[in-house]
Design an enzyme around this catalytic site. Structure first.
Site, PDB file in Angstrom:
ATOM      1  CG  MET A   1      -2.056   0.939   1.146  1.00 22.36           C
ATOM      2  SD  MET A   1      -2.672   1.318   2.771  1.00 22.36           S
ATOM      3  CE  MET A   1      -1.483   2.543   3.259  1.00 22.36           C
ATOM      4  CB  THR A 284      -7.782  -1.917  -4.554  1.00 25.79           C
ATOM      5  OG1 THR A 284      -8.177  -0.897  -3.630  1.00 25.79           O
ATOM      6  CG2 THR A 284      -8.885  -2.216  -5.523  1.00 25.79           C
ATOM      7  CG  ASP A 285      -1.460  -1.773  -2.561  1.00 26.68           C
ATOM      8  OD1 ASP A 285      -1.639  -0.916  -1.665  1.00 26.68           O
ATOM      9  OD2 ASP A 285      -0.373  -2.349  -2.730  1.00 26.68           O
ATOM     10  CD1 TRP A 286      -4.657   3.753   0.933  1.00 24.92           C
ATOM     11  CD2 TRP A 286      -4.986   1.556   0.848  1.00 24.92           C
ATOM     12  NE1 TRP A 286      -5.409   3.388   2.036  1.00 24.92           N
ATOM     13  CE2 TRP A 286      -5.627   2.048   2.004  1.00 24.92           C
ATOM     14  CE3 TRP A 286      -5.071   0.187   0.585  1.00 24.92           C
ATOM     15  CZ2 TRP A 286      -6.321   1.236   2.894  1.00 24.92           C
ATOM     16  CZ3 TRP A 286      -5.756  -0.634   1.468  1.00 24.92           C
ATOM     17  CH2 TRP A 286      -6.374  -0.111   2.598  1.00 24.92           C
ATOM     18  CB  ALA A 288      -4.090  -0.862  -6.809  1.00 26.56           C
TER      19      ALA A 288
END
Length: 868
Positions: A1, A284-286, A288
């Protein structure tokens, strides 16, 4: 992240093309040179695993009574800097469902106070101690829960360590899928035993920091991985995490086979949810999140932190856009219901509906009072930090991990352990404090003083730090310290003096560049930072007895000085966290014998690695990262190419010696067939009416007080959006999209896959005896060698299990039992899409030793066991 809010995300990736096969393998190709991730639709519903039945029943009861806006609210983040945590969902106040707080990090609660800064994953992996892996997970869970975190973003098992220079390798447990898998699973079990939701990450192929993110200028790199390699290496630890009932999985930024991870239907729908039977939610990743409808259809369940391509404007790919997509019929109601059900089922399964704390900290400020929504132009002010102390006695676990991870590479003439009256001279800034103060760099984005962890979002603040300098001074007050990286010209060296030289090598996440290294070790390579090699050589020239202590994120080249006559002892202390000082002196002065082992290989030179694992760069266009080395990373590559490393994977000396004897192998579950027995049938999943909800459910409430930039699920004119569902307009769905259920994958059937894969095929026993003059602990590492009769090129040795003895006194023995499962002796059959083994295990060899090159016993299935 990452919290680098200026990063811009690409709107969408190219849609995949359709294939005729109902179960295609990953990375089938459209042409000879173009990777391809085949479509896999629809998203499988959760709830069919019996151990989740009660949680899903509770979730079903709630979801059946939620409005459209309430459902969307639970899937979408409220926006970056729009709450106390790294990210938070919306809430459903009328039913008692709070904003869910998602927060870093895998080694401690990030950007808060009165927390423990545990040693990172790479240090935990070096202990080869399952109990410490679990205990650390419990500590992480207790502290995150105490701060009001619902989902802690860890453990990390991706990157796997394919690229030695990779910036975030230190967050994981080592450069092997089994070591990562066991470390991750034990951590998850510990974390979730406290009621916290663990989030295993990054799924998948995030092996390099540079160019992993998409932007309006360029697209993040594509990790192009063949199906067998992906299953046997990169997905393996995630399967172990799913089997440990992890509550959430974080998707990586990058593409896999030219399809963005956050909308890669084959990876999320096909592999994670169907084949591995994952029952929790995918986040999600941040930043993403690169597309709204495409990601929902591909199986994404939660968007973090909620913002769209350009953050800080209150726009989102979901939020009101997801409401619109439901009303106009683009996204099936069934998909939204499953998204919300998965989120709430996980919340219920961990018992977070029962007196779970709300966030009592702010990651945005250290002040007691502050903005409740710092990302808004106008925000209410309130108490944001209550300074709750959650440390408990976790310093004991942190110190034990840092101590038991210390890996003794070399000890000529038994110079170690030191005596308390030895004449010591200590060199290097890595022995001392940060001259600018504790936690002076945000997210550890500098390398000053002793290196306790890498940098980035996977960090936490140090509550305190006893440096090696302080710890050594407390034990030997006569020690002299030269906290400099240039060797002092005025140092006097006597024959009885022992020089202790501290050096390090750092790395981290790509949103911070340190000394020219943008996360990955681009500038430094695998060499010591801050003139470290020169410092060691200078000390070796002046002193006849030199001890080198290394704090490092991963492999480090030692060749400039390792063979110098005066360099007698070398220790790798990895990344020790807050207990850097006393964990080291525990070992240096002999209170404990070192028992750590390398979780990676140390080469003679970087050219020992395959060229395909180097860092890739290009200013424009998408980088295509082809995994042409296949299964052969780290020690597997060295064995295949017959390259002798400087120090092998698993290497670690002790102050004592151990004998391995009396090996014995017994068959537990006969391997009567090449493939596992048929998978169990899926259980029922929750059902809901699939009618599109009334448009009024997405309308703004009357007299609603909006906070600018906060992401809401409401629409200004929902009736107009609903009318589109009855018009002739159609959404351009991806090729291969279908709402017809897929046939159940034969490799599935339970969390992690077909439960028969974890049937114990063989039980191996070995007796370990302390034959030296010092108490100590030994690690028995089990490597499997598969026969040529499988017809596939397979690494000659693969770690499959390990066990660590208790502390053995001189002459004391312990018999260890190591279990080998069906999966441990199987390969992934790309054509059949299942795990294949040798019937009866004929020809399988099992090696047990103290490293991949230090094998002490060998057993052949159907043959005999011998001591080497």
């Amino acid at each position: 992240m990452a919290h680098r809010w200026l990063i811009l995300a690409l709107v969408a990736a190219a849609a995949p093309r359709a294939l005729a096969s109902p179960g295609p393998s990953l990375n089938e190709r459209q042409s000879d040179d173009e990777p391809f991730s085949p479509p896999y639709y629809p998203a499988p519903n959760g709830g069919w695993v019996s151990t989740w039945a009660e949680a899903y029943e509770k979730a079903h009861s709630i979801v059946s009574n939620l409005t459209l806006a309430e459902k969307v609210n639970l899937t979408t983040g409220t926006g970056i800097f729009m709450g106390p945590c790294a990210g938070q969902t919306g809430s459903v106040p009328r039913l008692g469902i709070p904003n869910l707080c998602l927060h870093d990090s895998p080694l401690g609660v990030r950007n808060t106070d009165h927390n423990t800064a545990f040693p990172p994953g790479i240090t935990v992996g070096a202990t080869f101690d399952k109990s410490l892996m679990y205990e650390r997970g419990v500590g992480l869970g207790e502290e995150a829960r105490g701060k009001g975190v619902n989902v802690l973003l860890g453990p990390s098992v991706g990157p796997l360590g394919r690229k030695p220079r990779g910036g975030r390798n230190w967050e994981g447990f080592g450069f092997d899928p089994v070591l990562q898998g066991i470390g991750g699973a034990e951590t998850i079990k510990g974390m979730q035993s406290t009621g916290l939701i663990a989030c295993i990450k990054h799924f998948v192929g995030n092996e390099q920091e540079m160019h992993r993110m998409s932007s309006v200028v360029t697209q993040g790199y594509s990790s192009n991985i063949d199906d067998r390699t992906l299953h046997e290496l990169y997905i393996w630890p995630f399967a172990e995490g799913v089997r440990a009932e992890v509550g959430s999985v974080m998707i990586a930024y990058n593409d896999v086979n030219k399809s963005s991870c956050s909308q890669n239907s084959k990876l999320i729908n096909g592999v994670l949810k169907d084949e591995l039977g994952f029952q929790g939610f995918v986040v999600t990743d941040w930043l993403a999140h690169y597309g709204g409808v495409s990601s929902a259809l591909a199986g994404l369940d939660m968007d973090m932190p909620g913002d769209g391509a350009v953050p800080l404007f209150g726009n989102s790919y979901w939020g009101p856009e997801l409401s619109r997509s439901i009303l106009n019929g683009t996204v099936p109601v069934e998909r939204l219901n499953d998204m919300v059900t998965r989120i709430l089922a996980t919340w219920y399964k961990m018992g977070q509906d029962q007196d779970y704390p709300l966030p009592n900290f702010s990651s945005n400020t250290e002040d007691e009072k502050g903005l409740l929504y710092p990302g808004a132009v106008i925000s209410p002010i309130g108490v944001v930090n209550q300074y709750v102390n959650v440390q408990g006695n976790h310093n004991i676990t942190a110190r034990a991990i840092a101590r038991d991870a210390i890996t003794l590479l070399k000890n000529e003439g038994d110079l170690l352990p030191l005596r308390r009256n030895d004449s010591l001279k200590v060199f290097g800034t890595d022995a001392g404090p940060d001259p600018q103060g504790l936690n002076s760099c945000a997210d550890k984005g500098c390398n000053r003083g002793v290196l306790t962890m890498g940098w980035g979002s996977g960090t936490s603040k140090l509550p305190y730090l006893i440096t090696p300098q302080e710890a050594i001074a407390n034990i030997t007050p006569t020690a002299e310290f030269f906290i400099t990286d240039s060797f002092p010209s005025s140092v006097d060296a006597n024959d009885e003096d022992i020089a202790i030289v501290f050096i390090n090598s750092d790395s981290g996440e790509n949103y911070i560049t340190v000394d020219g290294n943008p996360g990955d070790r681009k500038t430094s390579g695998l060499h010591a930072w801050h003139n470290g090699d020169e410092l060691v050589k200078a000390a070796a020239e002046r002193f006849s007895q030199v001890v080198v202590v290394i704090h490092t994120v991963g492999p480090i080249i030692l060749e400039e000085w390792i063979d110098l006559d005066s360099v007698k002892a070398v220790l790798i202390a990895h990344l020790p966290g807050q207990e850097a000082g006393y964990s080291l002196t525990d070992v240096l002065f002999g209170d404990y014998s070192p028992s750590g082992h390398l979780p990676y290989t140390i080469p003679y030179q970087e050219s020992n690695y395959p060229s395909s694992v180097g860092l890739l760069q290009q200013p424009f266009g998408q980088i295509q990262d082809y995994y042409t080395e296949g299964l052969y990373i780290d020690y597997r590559h060295f064995l295949k190419e017959d390259i002798t490393p400087r120090y092998a994977f698993g290497h670690g000396l002790s102050y004592t010696t151990f004998e391995f004897s009396e090996p014995a192998l017994s068959v537990v579950t006969p391997l009567d067939s090449a493939y596992p027995p048929s998978r169990p049938a899926k259980g029922p999943t929750p059902t809901y009416p699939n009618t599109i909800p009334p448009a009024s459910e997405a309308a703004w409430p009357a007299k609603f007080n909006r906070i600018w930039r906060y992401i809401y699920p409401y629409l200004n004119n929902p009736q107009a959006d609903a009318a589109v569902a009855n018009s002739s307009k159609t959404y351009p769905y991806p090729d291969g999209y279908s709402t017809d259920p897929q046939p159940p994958p034969r490799a599935g059937g339970a969390e992690g896959g077909n439960p028969a894969l974890w049937d114990v095929a063989f039980s191996v026993q070995v007796t370990v005896t302390n034959t030296g003059q010092h108490s100590g602990r030994a690690v028995a590492q089990l490597y499997v060698e598969l026969p040529d009769s499988l017809g596939l090129d397979t690494p000659s040795r693969q770690l499959r299990q390990f066990e660590k003895t208790k502390v053995l006194e001189t002459g004391q023995s312990e018999t260890l039992t190591l279990e080998v499962t069906r999966k441990d002796v199987s390969v992934w059959d790309v054509e059949v899409q299942d795990w294949k083994t040798v019937v009866g295990g004929e020809g399988v060899k099992i090696h047990i030793g103290e490293s991949v090159l230090d094998i002490r016993t060998e057993c052949e299935v159907g043959g005999r066991c011998v001591t080497l």
